[in-house]
Design a protein around this motif. Structure first.
Motif, PDB file in Angstrom:
ATOM      1  N   LEU A  24     115.776 -78.767 -36.154  1.00  0.00           N
ATOM      2  CA  LEU A  24     114.691 -79.217 -35.286  1.00  0.00           C
ATOM      3  C   LEU A  24     113.660 -78.105 -35.071  1.00  0.00           C
ATOM      4  CD1 LEU A  24     116.744 -81.234 -32.635  1.00  0.00           C
ATOM      5  CD2 LEU A  24     115.208 -82.158 -34.382  1.00  0.00           C
ATOM      6  N   ALA A  25     114.144 -76.860 -34.996  1.00  0.00           N
ATOM      7  CA  ALA A  25     113.223 -75.732 -34.827  1.00  0.00           C
ATOM      8  C   ALA A  25     112.303 -75.584 -36.030  1.00  0.00           C
ATOM      9  CB  ALA A  25     114.022 -74.447 -34.599  1.00  0.00           C
ATOM     10  N   LYS A  26     112.823 -75.829 -37.210  1.00  0.00           N
ATOM     11  CA  LYS A  26     111.996 -75.746 -38.414  1.00  0.00           C
ATOM     12  C   LYS A  26     110.954 -76.862 -38.449  1.00  0.00           C
ATOM     13  CE  LYS A  26     112.224 -75.449 -43.453  1.00  0.00           C
ATOM     14  NZ  LYS A  26     113.102 -75.428 -44.659  1.00  0.00           N
ATOM     15  N   MET A  27     111.343 -78.039 -37.939  1.00  0.00           N
ATOM     16  CA  MET A  27     110.442 -79.192 -37.976  1.00  0.00           C
ATOM     17  C   MET A  27     109.377 -79.133 -36.885  1.00  0.00           C
ATOM     18  SD  MET A  27     113.339 -82.133 -38.638  1.00  0.00           S
ATOM     19  CE  MET A  27     112.160 -83.482 -38.464  1.00  0.00           C
ATOM     20  N   GLY A  54     121.800 -69.268 -29.240  1.00  0.00           N
ATOM     21  CA  GLY A  54     122.430 -68.680 -30.421  1.00  0.00           C
ATOM     22  C   GLY A  54     121.836 -69.200 -31.715  1.00  0.00           C
ATOM     23  N   PRO A  55     121.861 -70.528 -31.963  1.00  0.00           N
ATOM     24  CA  PRO A  55     121.261 -71.052 -33.193  1.00  0.00           C
ATOM     25  C   PRO A  55     119.757 -70.800 -33.302  1.00  0.00           C
ATOM     26  CG  PRO A  55     122.729 -72.679 -32.205  1.00  0.00           C
ATOM     27  CD  PRO A  55     122.579 -71.562 -31.214  1.00  0.00           C
ATOM     28  N   LEU A  56     119.081 -70.696 -32.156  1.00  0.00           N
ATOM     29  CA  LEU A  56     117.635 -70.444 -32.181  1.00  0.00           C
ATOM     30  C   LEU A  56     117.306 -68.962 -32.266  1.00  0.00           C
ATOM     31  CD1 LEU A  56     116.414 -72.939 -29.409  1.00  0.00           C
ATOM     32  CD2 LEU A  56     116.395 -73.275 -31.883  1.00  0.00           C
ATOM     33  N   ALA A  57     118.312 -68.103 -32.106  1.00  0.00           N
ATOM     34  CA  ALA A  57     118.076 -66.659 -32.011  1.00  0.00           C
ATOM     35  C   ALA A  57     117.311 -66.073 -33.194  1.00  0.00           C
ATOM     36  CB  ALA A  57     119.408 -65.927 -31.827  1.00  0.00           C
ATOM     37  N   GLY A  69     109.278 -76.418 -34.215  1.00  0.00           N
ATOM     38  CA  GLY A  69     109.159 -75.149 -33.518  1.00  0.00           C
ATOM     39  C   GLY A  69     110.291 -74.991 -32.523  1.00  0.00           C
ATOM     40  N   TRP A  70     110.753 -73.738 -32.341  1.00  0.00           N
ATOM     41  CA  TRP A  70     111.950 -73.548 -31.519  1.00  0.00           C
ATOM     42  C   TRP A  70     111.725 -73.883 -30.049  1.00  0.00           C
ATOM     43  CZ3 TRP A  70     111.603 -70.098 -27.535  1.00  0.00           C
ATOM     44  CH2 TRP A  70     110.659 -69.067 -27.624  1.00  0.00           C
ATOM     45  N   ASN A  71     110.491 -73.727 -29.538  1.00  0.00           N
ATOM     46  CA  ASN A  71     110.251 -74.060 -28.134  1.00  0.00           C
ATOM     47  C   ASN A  71     110.373 -75.558 -27.892  1.00  0.00           C
ATOM     48  OD1 ASN A  71     109.255 -72.812 -25.485  1.00  0.00           O
ATOM     49  ND2 ASN A  71     107.890 -74.561 -25.729  1.00  0.00           N
ATOM     50  N   ALA A  72     110.008 -76.371 -28.891  1.00  0.00           N
ATOM     51  CA  ALA A  72     110.104 -77.823 -28.746  1.00  0.00           C
ATOM     52  C   ALA A  72     111.554 -78.282 -28.615  1.00  0.00           C
ATOM     53  CB  ALA A  72     109.448 -78.511 -29.939  1.00  0.00           C
ATOM     54  N   VAL A  73     112.478 -77.518 -29.192  1.00  0.00           N
ATOM     55  CA  VAL A  73     113.898 -77.880 -29.108  1.00  0.00           C
ATOM     56  C   VAL A  73     114.362 -77.917 -27.658  1.00  0.00           C
ATOM     57  CG1 VAL A  73     116.241 -77.227 -29.805  1.00  0.00           C
ATOM     58  CG2 VAL A  73     114.333 -76.917 -31.397  1.00  0.00           C
ATOM     59  N   LEU A  74     113.780 -77.059 -26.825  1.00  0.00           N
ATOM     60  CA  LEU A  74     114.165 -77.023 -25.413  1.00  0.00           C
ATOM     61  C   LEU A  74     113.826 -78.347 -24.733  1.00  0.00           C
ATOM     62  CD1 LEU A  74     112.831 -73.438 -24.523  1.00  0.00           C
ATOM     63  CD2 LEU A  74     115.089 -74.099 -25.413  1.00  0.00           C
ATOM     64  N   GLY A  75     112.677 -78.912 -25.053  1.00  0.00           N
ATOM     65  CA  GLY A  75     112.295 -80.193 -24.484  1.00  0.00           C
ATOM     66  C   GLY A  75     113.088 -81.340 -25.065  1.00  0.00           C
TER      67      GLY A  75
END
Length: 422
Positions: free
Chosen positions: A183-186, A56-59, A188-194
């Motif tokens: 965190l996605a802005k800093m 949701g927040p990353l959408a 990238g959103w894919n990195a948030v998953l890790g």
């Protein structure tokens, strides 16, 4: 301060029980169960819910990268909710077969492994987001594990508080709203998953040390026996009531980042802050909803909840400014969060022997309600250009639930044999 609140509630409950001729509670809440397990259940639930609504927040960022439509965005954030709903039944069965602690350990490992693989391999398509959503459904299914893990340690007069405190783990949705966009802005959103794997792993080790199965675990039964509650109308009523309260809560938690960015042009970070404020309100009052239901009865609490939620959601549909929308959303979330605690004050009173599977079934209904709301908002936006129809229909469902509680309350009070208030 919190301890003093619960102690005062316990003293009031004792006085009320004496006045009504019912046996008073024999021990205070903090001495009645197993506090380390209650804390472990909360932490597990909290971090699981954090990643359950992570899409949701990353959408907004994911949609921009992959070029998703409004309907696709709605389906993407709704998929973890539906997967979690279905998996809650599976987890409810596992809880009664192998115990809640082991069930929770297995579920946590699946989520950590899934997020790690998604980060390592990358998510590059709409189909990939749906696959990730299914994995995140295991996090949402934690509901059917964490609540029985805590509930089985506590007597009937403390069920509302125990289930409310363990269930307050839905506050993890606040963490996702606050930190995922930043965190996605800093990175990238894919990195948030890790990055999400780090706190999940820490909580896993704490859980394994602190959690303990209650000594009153039910004996294993035949598979068909677990669905015996569905033969009884009360199970369906409780499932329907939770589909509105929890469905509204989690559906809004997943959808509000999209709503705020699309409706008012907010950045994902600011939309995350607005969402966090709304979700925090609903999470904070869940244990208070349980305590309120312990004090005045779950039925009376639910009637208040549905009335307020219907008015607030109708207000959202007609709000023309950000402050007005925020105000209505906070009121709606306060009502729905209170309702979540109230429903689960009632479930153990009626189905204590089947609490594992009933938690899964009722939780499944709540997840289906959340899937409906999140996906319908995206469809409403794409088909009509406005989110308003989606909110109005769900407000109507709250009114239907209010009528349902009014119809069933007298029979429940006359037939349920329990020392707690109904």
């Amino acid at each position: 301060m919190a301890t003093a609140y619960w102690e005062r509630e316990g003293q009031a409950a004792t006085a009320d029980a004496a006045a009504e001729g019912a046996p008073p509670p024999t021990t205070s809440f903090w001495k009645a169960g197993h506090t380390p397990t209650l804390i472990a259940a909360f932490l597990y639930f909290d971090l699981a819910f954090m990643v359950w609504v992570l899409l949701g927040p990353l959408a907004p960022e994911i949609a921009k990268t992959l070029g998703l439509t409004s309907a696709e965005k709605g389906l993407m954030v709704a998929t973890p909710t539906l997967a979690g709903a279905l998996l809650r039944v599976v987890n409810g069965l596992l809880v009664d077969r192998i115990g809640p602690k082991l069930s929770g350990a297995i579920s946590q490992l699946i989520v950590i492994a899934g997020l790690f693989l998604a980060w390592f391999m990358g998510v590059n398509s709409f189909a990939g987001t749906l696959a990730l959503g299914i994995v995140l459904g295991f996090a949402g299914a934690s509901f059917a594990i964490a609540l029985p893990l805590a509930s089985r340690w506590y007597p009937p007069e403390h069920q509302g508080k125990a289930m409310g405190l363990a269930g307050m783990g839905n506050s993890g949705t606040v963490l996702a709203s606050l930190f995922a966009p930043l965190l996605a802005k800093m990175f990238g959103w894919n990195a948030v998953l890790g990055l999400a794997c780090i706190p999940l792993s820490l909580v896993f080790f704490v859980y394994m040390i602190m959690a303990k199965d209650a000594p009153s675990q039910p004996a294993p039964r035949k598979l068909i026996d677990y669905f015996e509650p569905l033969r009884q109308g009360d199970a369906w009523w409780l499932m329907a009531f939770y589909a509105v309260t929890f469905g509204g809560f989690v559906g809004l938690a997943a959808s509000l980042p999209i709503y705020f960015t699309d409706q008012f042009g907010l950045t994902p970070i600011v939309a995350g802050y607005c969402t966090a404020g709304c979700v925090f309100a609903g999470s904070l009052v869940r244990p208070m909803g349980g305590a309120l239901a312990d004090r005045i009865g779950g039925v009376k609490a639910l009637m208040m909840v549905y009335f307020v939620a219907a008015l607030a959601l109708a207000g959202v549909a007609n709000a023309a400014s950000l402050p007005a929308s925020l105000g209505f959303f906070v009121v709606a979330m306060l009502a729905l969060g209170t309702g979540n605690g109230s429903v689960f004050q009632l479930v153990p009173q009626r189905f204590q022997a089947e609490i594992g599977v009933m938690t899964g079934l009722v939780g499944m209904a709540g997840g289906i309600g959340g899937f409906y709301l999140a996906s319908s908002l995206g469809l409403a936006k794409q088909m009509t250009g406005s989110f308003a129809p989606g909110f109005l229909i769900f407000a109507g469902l709250a009114v239907v639930a209010l009528v349902g509680v009014s119809m069933i309350k007298n029979r429940w009070r006359a037939t349920w044999k329990t020392a707690a208030r109904i």
